[in-house]
Design a protein around this motif. Structure first.
Motif, PDB file in Angstrom:
ATOM      1  N   UNK A 207       7.304  -5.865  -8.119  1.00 27.70           N
ATOM      2  CA  UNK A 207       7.857  -4.352  -8.626  1.00 27.70           C
ATOM      3  C   UNK A 207       6.712  -3.492  -9.155  1.00 27.70           C
ATOM      4  N   UNK A 208       5.422  -4.063  -9.572  1.00 27.95           N
ATOM      5  CA  UNK A 208       4.433  -3.152  -9.802  1.00 27.95           C
ATOM      6  C   UNK A 208       3.767  -2.569  -8.519  1.00 27.95           C
ATOM      7  N   UNK A 209       3.868  -3.147  -7.535  1.00 31.34           N
ATOM      8  CA  UNK A 209       3.263  -2.751  -6.341  1.00 31.34           C
ATOM      9  C   UNK A 209       3.952  -1.608  -5.773  1.00 31.34           C
ATOM     10  N   UNK A 210       5.444  -1.773  -5.868  1.00 35.13           N
ATOM     11  CA  UNK A 210       6.627  -0.673  -5.479  1.00 35.13           C
ATOM     12  C   UNK A 210       6.363   0.700  -6.352  1.00 35.13           C
ATOM     13  N   UNK A 211       6.000   0.251  -7.618  1.00 28.37           N
ATOM     14  CA  UNK A 211       5.894   1.180  -8.663  1.00 28.37           C
ATOM     15  C   UNK A 211       4.628   2.271  -8.167  1.00 28.37           C
ATOM     16  N   UNK A 212       3.513   1.248  -7.922  1.00 31.08           N
ATOM     17  CA  UNK A 212       2.180   2.254  -7.787  1.00 31.08           C
ATOM     18  C   UNK A 212       2.242   2.828  -6.428  1.00 31.08           C
ATOM     19  N   UNK A 213       2.499   2.150  -5.331  1.00 33.19           N
ATOM     20  CA  UNK A 213       2.373   2.705  -3.991  1.00 33.19           C
ATOM     21  C   UNK A 213       3.667   2.973  -3.203  1.00 33.19           C
ATOM     22  N   UNK A 214       4.863   2.622  -3.616  1.00 33.31           N
ATOM     23  CA  UNK A 214       5.823   2.948  -2.881  1.00 33.31           C
ATOM     24  C   UNK A 214       6.595   1.840  -2.399  1.00 33.31           C
ATOM     25  N   UNK A 215       7.930   2.065  -1.910  1.00 32.65           N
ATOM     26  CA  UNK A 215       8.688   0.788  -1.316  1.00 32.65           C
ATOM     27  C   UNK A 215       8.088   0.344   0.060  1.00 32.65           C
ATOM     28  N   UNK A 216       7.476   1.257   0.874  1.00 27.45           N
ATOM     29  CA  UNK A 216       7.101   0.617   1.960  1.00 27.45           C
ATOM     30  C   UNK A 216       5.684   0.044   1.965  1.00 27.45           C
ATOM     31  N   UNK A 217       4.862   0.258   0.862  1.00 23.30           N
ATOM     32  CA  UNK A 217       3.563  -0.466   0.873  1.00 23.30           C
ATOM     33  C   UNK A 217       3.687  -2.194   1.171  1.00 23.30           C
ATOM     34  N   UNK A 218       2.882  -2.349   1.905  1.00 25.91           N
ATOM     35  CA  UNK A 218       2.378  -3.936   1.887  1.00 25.91           C
ATOM     36  C   UNK A 218       1.183  -4.474   1.550  1.00 25.91           C
ATOM     37  N   UNK A 219       1.291  -5.145   0.446  1.00 28.00           N
ATOM     38  CA  UNK A 219      -0.047  -5.896  -0.155  1.00 28.00           C
ATOM     39  C   UNK A 219      -0.788  -6.383   1.254  1.00 28.00           C
ATOM     40  N   UNK A 220      -2.276  -6.380   0.835  1.00 26.50           N
ATOM     41  CA  UNK A 220      -3.063  -6.727   1.963  1.00 26.50           C
ATOM     42  C   UNK A 220      -3.492  -8.328   1.615  1.00 26.50           C
ATOM     43  N   UNK A 221      -2.579  -8.949   2.027  1.00 24.31           N
ATOM     44  CA  UNK A 221      -2.870 -10.478   1.732  1.00 24.31           C
ATOM     45  C   UNK A 221      -3.260 -11.334   2.819  1.00 24.31           C
ATOM     46  N   UNK A 222      -3.208 -10.595   4.028  1.00 25.57           N
ATOM     47  CA  UNK A 222      -3.264 -11.461   5.395  1.00 25.57           C
ATOM     48  C   UNK A 222      -5.074 -11.575   5.482  1.00 25.57           C
ATOM     49  N   UNK A 223      -5.275 -12.361   6.402  1.00 30.04           N
ATOM     50  CA  UNK A 223      -6.483 -12.761   6.877  1.00 30.04           C
ATOM     51  C   UNK A 223      -7.389 -11.673   7.410  1.00 30.04           C
ATOM     52  N   UNK A 224      -6.832 -10.540   8.038  1.00 29.74           N
ATOM     53  CA  UNK A 224      -6.931  -9.430   8.453  1.00 29.74           C
ATOM     54  C   UNK A 224      -6.446  -8.221   8.066  1.00 29.74           C
ATOM     55  N   UNK A 225      -7.170  -7.033   7.789  1.00 32.70           N
ATOM     56  CA  UNK A 225      -6.515  -5.767   7.341  1.00 32.70           C
ATOM     57  C   UNK A 225      -7.132  -4.578   7.915  1.00 32.70           C
ATOM     58  N   UNK A 226      -6.535  -3.426   7.910  1.00 34.04           N
ATOM     59  CA  UNK A 226      -6.961  -2.300   8.294  1.00 34.04           C
ATOM     60  C   UNK A 226      -7.320  -1.373   7.336  1.00 34.04           C
ATOM     61  N   UNK A 227      -8.229  -0.315   7.740  1.00 36.06           N
ATOM     62  CA  UNK A 227      -8.637   0.729   6.565  1.00 36.06           C
ATOM     63  C   UNK A 227      -7.315   1.345   6.073  1.00 36.06           C
ATOM     64  N   UNK A 228      -7.382   1.779   5.096  1.00 38.75           N
ATOM     65  CA  UNK A 228      -6.216   2.461   4.407  1.00 38.75           C
ATOM     66  C   UNK A 228      -6.496   3.880   5.011  1.00 38.75           C
ATOM     67  N   UNK A 229      -5.294   4.672   4.951  1.00 38.45           N
ATOM     68  CA  UNK A 229      -5.393   6.060   5.553  1.00 38.45           C
ATOM     69  C   UNK A 229      -6.351   6.980   4.994  1.00 38.45           C
ATOM     70  N   UNK A 230      -6.569   7.070   3.825  1.00 42.06           N
ATOM     71  CA  UNK A 230      -7.567   8.024   3.102  1.00 42.06           C
ATOM     72  C   UNK A 230      -9.004   7.565   3.643  1.00 42.06           C
TER      73      UNK A 230
END
Length: 236
Positions: A207-230
């Motif tokens: 719930x907190x992450x949806x409040x903070x970053x929106x419904x479409x945001x996927x927390x970066x919990x995997x072994x590999x991630x990509x840079x955020x858009x900014x």
């Protein structure tokens, strides 16, 4: 509603919203958009630090007047003690859980997050330079420490239950990787990865992450991630 919690997108202030949700607090939420990368004027007008998080308690039970706080750890301590009946913060009566909690709670912003910031500040530097080599070695040491501890508990940093130590450290383990795409080894860091999955399934965190970053945001919990858009360079 005495509490107002200020969050800046993709920042450490996600901790405070998550904490408030875990504690079941009533609060007013204010979102601040980065301008374009750093904190906007709206945050600088709230607190001399000029960044998030910021908490406003309009009628504090502590002072009888308005309290404005910055700093994640200070806000966590205040919310837990003043509005959370001490929940999520073990005390000496909890024995060894208390000492583990203290160490990991302060490790989060005292040692771990600064290591990520040093990596970010040296992006593009010679990878063989002593500063870069020592910083990467420190990150490896920290991740190993966390993984070993989670192997011991099979649950959370202080023990069997979630505490504010987990809330303080998770930003660095997840969202911060959108600024520095640190990879986790699926074998070497398997207990850490299992921990991230476990935390990400908590309703209050979701719930907190949806409040903070929106419904479409996927927390970066995997072994590999990509840079955020900014952080991505614009393409021509």
């Amino acid at each position: 509603m005495p509490l107002t919690l200020h969050h800046m997108g993709l920042s450490q202030s996600e901790r405070i919203i998550w904490l408030a949700e875990e504690l079941g607090l009533d609060y007013q939420y204010v979102h601040h958009k980065r301008d374009p990368i750093f904190a906007p004027k709206s945050l600088k007008d709230l607190h001399p630090a000029g960044t998030a998080p910021v908490m406003e308690d309009d009628s504090s039970p502590v002072t009888g007047s308005k309290v404005v706080l910055g700093e994640s750890g200070a806000i966590c301590d205040y919310l837990i003690a003043v509005h959370g009946n001490g929940r999520l913060a073990p005390t000496p009566k909890d024995g060894a859980t208390y000492t583990h909690f203290l160490e990991w709670y302060h490790f989060a912003n005292g040692s771990f997050q600064p290591t990520f910031l040093r990596i970010m500040m040296t992006r593009g530097a010679d990878p063989s330079s002593p500063v870069v080599v020592s910083t990467m070695a420190k990150l490896d040491q920290h991740l190993t420490m966390i993984n070993v501890r989670l192997a011991e508990t099979g649950a959370y940093l202080a023990g069997e239950d979630l505490t504010a130590a987990d809330i303080m450290i998770l930003f660095s383990l997840t969202t911060m990787r959108g600024f520095i795409p640190v990879e986790y080894d699926t074998e070497k860091h398997k207990h850490l990865l299992a921990y991230l999955k476990r935390v990400s399934e908590r309703p209050a965190y979701q719930k907190a992450m949806k409040i903070c970053e929106g419904e479409e945001f996927e927390p970066l919990i995997g072994a590999k991630v990509e840079l955020c858009s900014i952080m991505r360079k614009p393409t021509l």
